[in-house]
Design a protein around this motif. Structure first.
Motif, PDB file in Angstrom:
ATOM      1  N   CYS A   1       0.922  -1.119  -0.047  1.00  0.00           N
ATOM      2  CA  CYS A   1       0.101   0.061   0.042  1.00  0.00           C
ATOM      3  C   CYS A   1       0.803   1.286   0.011  1.00  0.00           C
ATOM      4  CB  CYS A   1      -0.835   0.045   1.339  1.00  0.00           C
ATOM      5  SG  CYS A   1       0.090   0.041   2.867  1.00  0.00           S
ATOM      6  N   ALA A   2       0.166   2.422   0.128  1.00  0.00           N
ATOM      7  CA  ALA A   2       0.920   3.700   0.100  1.00  0.00           C
ATOM      8  C   ALA A   2       1.883   3.942   1.189  1.00  0.00           C
ATOM      9  CB  ALA A   2       0.000   4.727  -0.259  1.00  0.00           C
ATOM     10  N   CYS A   3       1.303   3.623   2.198  1.00  0.00           N
ATOM     11  CA  CYS A   3       2.001   3.880   3.546  1.00  0.00           C
ATOM     12  C   CYS A   3       2.937   2.816   3.984  1.00  0.00           C
ATOM     13  CB  CYS A   3       0.921   4.230   4.750  1.00  0.00           C
ATOM     14  SG  CYS A   3       0.357   2.511   5.602  1.00  0.00           S
ATOM     15  N   GLY A   4       2.843   1.667   3.221  1.00  0.00           N
ATOM     16  CA  GLY A   4       3.727   0.596   3.534  1.00  0.00           C
ATOM     17  C   GLY A   4       3.424  -0.679   4.615  1.00  0.00           C
ATOM     18  N   ALA A   5       2.448  -0.235   5.283  1.00  0.00           N
ATOM     19  CA  ALA A   5       1.811  -1.186   6.342  1.00  0.00           C
ATOM     20  C   ALA A   5       1.273  -2.574   5.957  1.00  0.00           C
ATOM     21  CB  ALA A   5       0.798  -0.442   7.479  1.00  0.00           C
TER      22      ALA A   5
ATOM     23  N   CYS B   1      -5.863  -0.809   3.047  1.00  0.00           N
ATOM     24  CA  CYS B   1      -4.911  -0.477   4.152  1.00  0.00           C
ATOM     25  C   CYS B   1      -5.786   0.398   4.877  1.00  0.00           C
ATOM     26  CB  CYS B   1      -3.677   0.174   3.904  1.00  0.00           C
ATOM     27  SG  CYS B   1      -2.801   0.683   5.219  1.00  0.00           S
TER      28      CYS B   1
ATOM     29  N   CYS C   1      -3.639   3.914   5.477  1.00  0.00           N
ATOM     30  CA  CYS C   1      -3.731   4.814   4.414  1.00  0.00           C
ATOM     31  C   CYS C   1      -4.944   4.956   3.306  1.00  0.00           C
ATOM     32  CB  CYS C   1      -2.321   4.924   3.596  1.00  0.00           C
ATOM     33  SG  CYS C   1      -2.406   3.303   2.576  1.00  0.00           S
TER      34      CYS C   1
HETATM   35 ZN   LIG Z   1      -1.202   1.831   3.906  1.00  0.00          ZN
END
Ligand SMILES: [Zn+2]
Ligand SMILES: [Zn+2]
Length: 133
Positions: free
Chosen positions: A11-15, A78, A81
């Protein structure tokens, strides 16, 4: 096009992160209403990965909706994000459908056909050389 193995993305935030040790079974551009809503755009570009080849890490929240042909579809995103990452469909449980731009290397994505062109929005244009299914 060949992918670098393993296929990786997130995802965009990496979580949320995923890895798969298999080539996509197929790749599609889906113009159904659910993909329009999930993506906030005219279509979703997706690759179908064999579910058993995928390792998913991080918390994914699933939202259930009904596809245009009546299948139960779960859209995974996610919770931090909000990025849509994957979809699951009750009609094809052997695959997980990942959104192409979540790939670490999205340039390798190579769509093979267009699905649900009947639900296409008049302003949404995709490669006219792709077969419609
Ligand atoms: Zn994320
Ligand atoms: Zn769709």
């Amino acid at each position: 096009m060949q992918y670098m193995m393993p296929i990786k993305g997130g995802c965009a935030c990496g979580a949320v992160r995923y890895e798969a040790d298999a080539e996509p079974a197929f790749s599609l551009i889906c113009q159904c209403r659910q993909c329009q809503r999930i993506s906030g755009s005219g279509h979703a570009a997706q690759l179908a990965l064999p579910a058993e080849a995928v390792t998913l890490t991080g918390e994914v929240k699933f939202f259930a909706l009904t596809s245009d042909n009546g299948n139960l579809v779960n859209s995974g995103f996610c919770p931090n994000c909000g990025s849509p990452v994957l979809k699951k469909s009750s009609g094809v449980p052997q695959f997980l459908f990942f959104h192409a731009a979540t790939l670490d290397d999205p340039g390798r994505y190579d769509p093979q056909f267009v699905a649900w062109n009947s639900s296409r929005q008049p302003w949404d244009y995709v490669d006219p050389g792709l077969p419609l299914r």
